[in-house]
Design a protein around this motif. Structure first.
Motif, PDB file in Angstrom:
ATOM      1  N   PRO A  11       0.801  -1.232   0.000  1.00 61.04           N
ATOM      2  CA  PRO A  11       0.000   0.000   0.000  1.00 61.04           C
ATOM      3  C   PRO A  11       0.834   1.283   0.000  1.00 61.04           C
ATOM      4  O   PRO A  11       0.368   2.330  -0.420  1.00 61.04           O
ATOM      5  CB  PRO A  11      -0.838  -0.117   1.273  1.00 61.04           C
ATOM      6  CG  PRO A  11      -0.954  -1.589   1.494  1.00 61.04           C
ATOM      7  CD  PRO A  11       0.369  -2.160   1.040  1.00 61.04           C
ATOM      8  N   THR A  12       2.080   1.217   0.458  1.00 57.31           N
ATOM      9  CA  THR A  12       2.953   2.392   0.430  1.00 57.31           C
ATOM     10  C   THR A  12       4.064   2.246  -0.608  1.00 57.31           C
ATOM     11  O   THR A  12       5.016   3.009  -0.613  1.00 57.31           O
ATOM     12  CB  THR A  12       3.592   2.619   1.816  1.00 57.31           C
ATOM     13  OG1 THR A  12       4.332   1.441   2.177  1.00 57.31           O
ATOM     14  CG2 THR A  12       2.549   2.912   2.869  1.00 57.31           C
ATOM     15  N   GLY A  13       3.944   1.262  -1.480  1.00 64.71           N
ATOM     16  CA  GLY A  13       4.974   0.979  -2.470  1.00 64.71           C
ATOM     17  C   GLY A  13       4.946   1.911  -3.672  1.00 64.71           C
ATOM     18  O   GLY A  13       4.093   2.795  -3.799  1.00 64.71           O
ATOM     19  N   ARG A  14       5.854   1.700  -4.563  1.00 69.48           N
ATOM     20  CA  ARG A  14       6.077   2.541  -5.734  1.00 69.48           C
ATOM     21  C   ARG A  14       4.841   2.690  -6.618  1.00 69.48           C
ATOM     22  O   ARG A  14       4.599   3.751  -7.178  1.00 69.48           O
ATOM     23  CB  ARG A  14       7.252   1.955  -6.537  1.00 69.48           C
ATOM     24  CG  ARG A  14       7.448   2.489  -7.923  1.00 69.48           C
ATOM     25  CD  ARG A  14       7.926   3.933  -7.876  1.00 69.48           C
ATOM     26  NE  ARG A  14       8.136   4.447  -9.211  1.00 69.48           N
ATOM     27  CZ  ARG A  14       7.228   5.115  -9.917  1.00 69.48           C
ATOM     28  NH1 ARG A  14       6.031   5.330  -9.442  1.00 69.48           N
ATOM     29  NH2 ARG A  14       7.521   5.577 -11.116  1.00 69.48           N
ATOM     30  N   PHE A  15       4.048   1.654  -6.777  1.00 71.39           N
ATOM     31  CA  PHE A  15       2.942   1.678  -7.726  1.00 71.39           C
ATOM     32  C   PHE A  15       1.566   1.772  -7.059  1.00 71.39           C
ATOM     33  O   PHE A  15       0.561   1.453  -7.668  1.00 71.39           O
ATOM     34  CB  PHE A  15       2.997   0.439  -8.622  1.00 71.39           C
ATOM     35  CG  PHE A  15       4.240   0.387  -9.451  1.00 71.39           C
ATOM     36  CD1 PHE A  15       4.402   1.240 -10.528  1.00 71.39           C
ATOM     37  CD2 PHE A  15       5.258  -0.499  -9.157  1.00 71.39           C
ATOM     38  CE1 PHE A  15       5.551   1.211 -11.304  1.00 71.39           C
ATOM     39  CE2 PHE A  15       6.410  -0.543  -9.929  1.00 71.39           C
ATOM     40  CZ  PHE A  15       6.554   0.320 -10.994  1.00 71.39           C
ATOM     41  N   ALA A  16       1.495   2.237  -5.815  1.00 73.82           N
ATOM     42  CA  ALA A  16       0.227   2.253  -5.086  1.00 73.82           C
ATOM     43  C   ALA A  16      -0.307   3.671  -4.873  1.00 73.82           C
ATOM     44  O   ALA A  16      -0.845   3.986  -3.830  1.00 73.82           O
ATOM     45  CB  ALA A  16       0.397   1.550  -3.747  1.00 73.82           C
ATOM     46  N   PHE A  17      -0.181   4.539  -5.870  1.00 79.19           N
ATOM     47  CA  PHE A  17      -0.631   5.926  -5.721  1.00 79.19           C
ATOM     48  C   PHE A  17      -2.118   6.027  -5.396  1.00 79.19           C
ATOM     49  O   PHE A  17      -2.523   6.788  -4.539  1.00 79.19           O
ATOM     50  CB  PHE A  17      -0.354   6.734  -6.989  1.00 79.19           C
ATOM     51  CG  PHE A  17       1.099   6.886  -7.302  1.00 79.19           C
ATOM     52  CD1 PHE A  17       1.947   7.496  -6.398  1.00 79.19           C
ATOM     53  CD2 PHE A  17       1.612   6.420  -8.490  1.00 79.19           C
ATOM     54  CE1 PHE A  17       3.295   7.642  -6.682  1.00 79.19           C
ATOM     55  CE2 PHE A  17       2.953   6.561  -8.779  1.00 79.19           C
ATOM     56  CZ  PHE A  17       3.805   7.175  -7.878  1.00 79.19           C
ATOM     57  N   TYR A  18      -2.959   5.316  -6.107  1.00 76.30           N
ATOM     58  CA  TYR A  18      -4.413   5.426  -5.942  1.00 76.30           C
ATOM     59  C   TYR A  18      -5.030   4.097  -5.512  1.00 76.30           C
ATOM     60  O   TYR A  18      -6.141   3.789  -5.855  1.00 76.30           O
ATOM     61  CB  TYR A  18      -5.038   5.928  -7.248  1.00 76.30           C
ATOM     62  CG  TYR A  18      -4.367   7.187  -7.717  1.00 76.30           C
ATOM     63  CD1 TYR A  18      -4.521   8.369  -7.005  1.00 76.30           C
ATOM     64  CD2 TYR A  18      -3.548   7.181  -8.825  1.00 76.30           C
ATOM     65  CE1 TYR A  18      -3.872   9.527  -7.404  1.00 76.30           C
ATOM     66  CE2 TYR A  18      -2.898   8.342  -9.232  1.00 76.30           C
ATOM     67  CZ  TYR A  18      -3.065   9.503  -8.516  1.00 76.30           C
ATOM     68  OH  TYR A  18      -2.420  10.644  -8.913  1.00 76.30           O
ATOM     69  N   GLY A  19      -4.268   3.316  -4.787  1.00 73.29           N
ATOM     70  CA  GLY A  19      -4.708   2.012  -4.314  1.00 73.29           C
ATOM     71  C   GLY A  19      -3.704   0.961  -4.722  1.00 73.29           C
ATOM     72  O   GLY A  19      -2.937   1.161  -5.668  1.00 73.29           O
ATOM     73  N   PRO A  20      -3.665  -0.141  -4.009  1.00 76.47           N
ATOM     74  CA  PRO A  20      -2.688  -1.179  -4.338  1.00 76.47           C
ATOM     75  C   PRO A  20      -2.968  -1.789  -5.711  1.00 76.47           C
ATOM     76  O   PRO A  20      -4.125  -1.948  -6.103  1.00 76.47           O
ATOM     77  CB  PRO A  20      -2.856  -2.210  -3.236  1.00 76.47           C
ATOM     78  CG  PRO A  20      -4.170  -1.919  -2.609  1.00 76.47           C
ATOM     79  CD  PRO A  20      -4.486  -0.488  -2.868  1.00 76.47           C
ATOM     80  N   GLY A  41       3.716  -8.107 -14.703  1.00 76.50           N
ATOM     81  CA  GLY A  41       2.506  -7.506 -15.253  1.00 76.50           C
ATOM     82  C   GLY A  41       1.584  -7.193 -14.089  1.00 76.50           C
ATOM     83  O   GLY A  41       1.552  -7.928 -13.096  1.00 76.50           O
ATOM     84  N   PHE A  42       0.863  -6.080 -14.145  1.00 80.02           N
ATOM     85  CA  PHE A  42      -0.062  -5.702 -13.074  1.00 80.02           C
ATOM     86  C   PHE A  42      -1.017  -4.643 -13.599  1.00 80.02           C
ATOM     87  O   PHE A  42      -0.854  -4.129 -14.701  1.00 80.02           O
ATOM     88  CB  PHE A  42       0.692  -5.185 -11.844  1.00 80.02           C
ATOM     89  CG  PHE A  42       1.555  -3.977 -12.099  1.00 80.02           C
ATOM     90  CD1 PHE A  42       1.090  -2.703 -11.826  1.00 80.02           C
ATOM     91  CD2 PHE A  42       2.833  -4.119 -12.609  1.00 80.02           C
ATOM     92  CE1 PHE A  42       1.882  -1.594 -12.058  1.00 80.02           C
ATOM     93  CE2 PHE A  42       3.634  -3.016 -12.849  1.00 80.02           C
ATOM     94  CZ  PHE A  42       3.159  -1.744 -12.568  1.00 80.02           C
ATOM     95  N   SER A  43      -2.016  -4.316 -12.803  1.00 75.14           N
ATOM     96  CA  SER A  43      -2.971  -3.259 -13.151  1.00 75.14           C
ATOM     97  C   SER A  43      -3.015  -2.243 -12.025  1.00 75.14           C
ATOM     98  O   SER A  43      -2.927  -2.601 -10.849  1.00 75.14           O
ATOM     99  CB  SER A  43      -4.371  -3.839 -13.351  1.00 75.14           C
ATOM    100  OG  SER A  43      -4.400  -4.670 -14.484  1.00 75.14           O
ATOM    101  N   ILE A  44      -3.144  -0.956 -12.396  1.00 76.88           N
ATOM    102  CA  ILE A  44      -3.287   0.110 -11.416  1.00 76.88           C
ATOM    103  C   ILE A  44      -4.569   0.880 -11.706  1.00 76.88           C
ATOM    104  O   ILE A  44      -5.104   0.812 -12.810  1.00 76.88           O
ATOM    105  CB  ILE A  44      -2.083   1.076 -11.422  1.00 76.88           C
ATOM    106  CG1 ILE A  44      -1.920   1.732 -12.790  1.00 76.88           C
ATOM    107  CG2 ILE A  44      -0.822   0.382 -10.986  1.00 76.88           C
ATOM    108  CD1 ILE A  44      -0.927   2.868 -12.807  1.00 76.88           C
ATOM    109  N   SER A  48      -8.184   9.634 -12.762  1.00 72.91           N
ATOM    110  CA  SER A  48      -9.300  10.382 -13.338  1.00 72.91           C
ATOM    111  C   SER A  48     -10.548   9.535 -13.582  1.00 72.91           C
ATOM    112  O   SER A  48     -11.664   9.995 -13.359  1.00 72.91           O
ATOM    113  CB  SER A  48      -8.864  11.042 -14.639  1.00 72.91           C
ATOM    114  OG  SER A  48      -8.428  10.064 -15.557  1.00 72.91           O
ATOM    115  N   THR A  49     -10.384   8.302 -14.035  1.00 72.50           N
ATOM    116  CA  THR A  49     -11.559   7.500 -14.389  1.00 72.50           C
ATOM    117  C   THR A  49     -11.851   6.371 -13.413  1.00 72.50           C
ATOM    118  O   THR A  49     -12.941   5.816 -13.428  1.00 72.50           O
ATOM    119  CB  THR A  49     -11.386   6.876 -15.788  1.00 72.50           C
ATOM    120  OG1 THR A  49     -10.275   5.976 -15.745  1.00 72.50           O
ATOM    121  CG2 THR A  49     -11.172   7.939 -16.842  1.00 72.50           C
ATOM    122  N   GLY A  50     -10.885   6.006 -12.599  1.00 74.23           N
ATOM    123  CA  GLY A  50     -11.058   4.888 -11.685  1.00 74.23           C
ATOM    124  C   GLY A  50     -10.955   3.533 -12.377  1.00 74.23           C
ATOM    125  O   GLY A  50     -11.144   2.505 -11.755  1.00 74.23           O
ATOM    126  N   ALA A  51     -10.659   3.553 -13.685  1.00 76.20           N
ATOM    127  CA  ALA A  51     -10.524   2.307 -14.441  1.00 76.20           C
ATOM    128  C   ALA A  51      -9.172   1.662 -14.149  1.00 76.20           C
ATOM    129  O   ALA A  51      -8.212   2.337 -13.784  1.00 76.20           O
ATOM    130  CB  ALA A  51     -10.642   2.598 -15.941  1.00 76.20           C
TER     131      ALA A  51
END
Length: 88
Positions: A11-20, A41-44, A48-51
């Motif tokens: 949750p505090t990592g590099r790619f968790a700006f708007y959620g894990p 591979g991962f999804s963030i 703006s859209t929450g997608a």
């Protein structure tokens, strides 16, 4: 690989700006000398859209001589841009 993915995707990592990140998958993990390469591979979530936005990443990690600390270099891109880069 789990140490690195936990550090990057916590949750505090590099790619968790708007959620894990979700759908985290290690595609490939290998060693070259004393350096580890991890292809992911991962999804963030989009701010703006929450997608969910699929991304690819490469992490290079090493433990420098004389220390017990790991040094990581991570780079990522959207999956679409990643594919375009491999076509060149």
């Amino acid at each position: 690989s789990s140490f690195f993915t936990e550090a990057l995707f916590s949750p505090t990592g590099r790619f968790a700006f708007y959620g894990p990140p979700t759908d985290v998958k290690v595609k490939k993990s290998y060693m070259v000398g004393s350096t580890r390469f991890i292809e992911l591979g991962f999804s963030i979530l989009s701010q703006s859209t929450g997608a969910e936005i699929p991304r690819n990443a490469i992490v290079v990690a090493s433990i420098p001589e004389g220390t017990d600390e790991a040094v990581m270099l991570a780079t990522s891109s959207t999956a679409t841009r990643w594919r375009k880069g491999t076509e060149k």
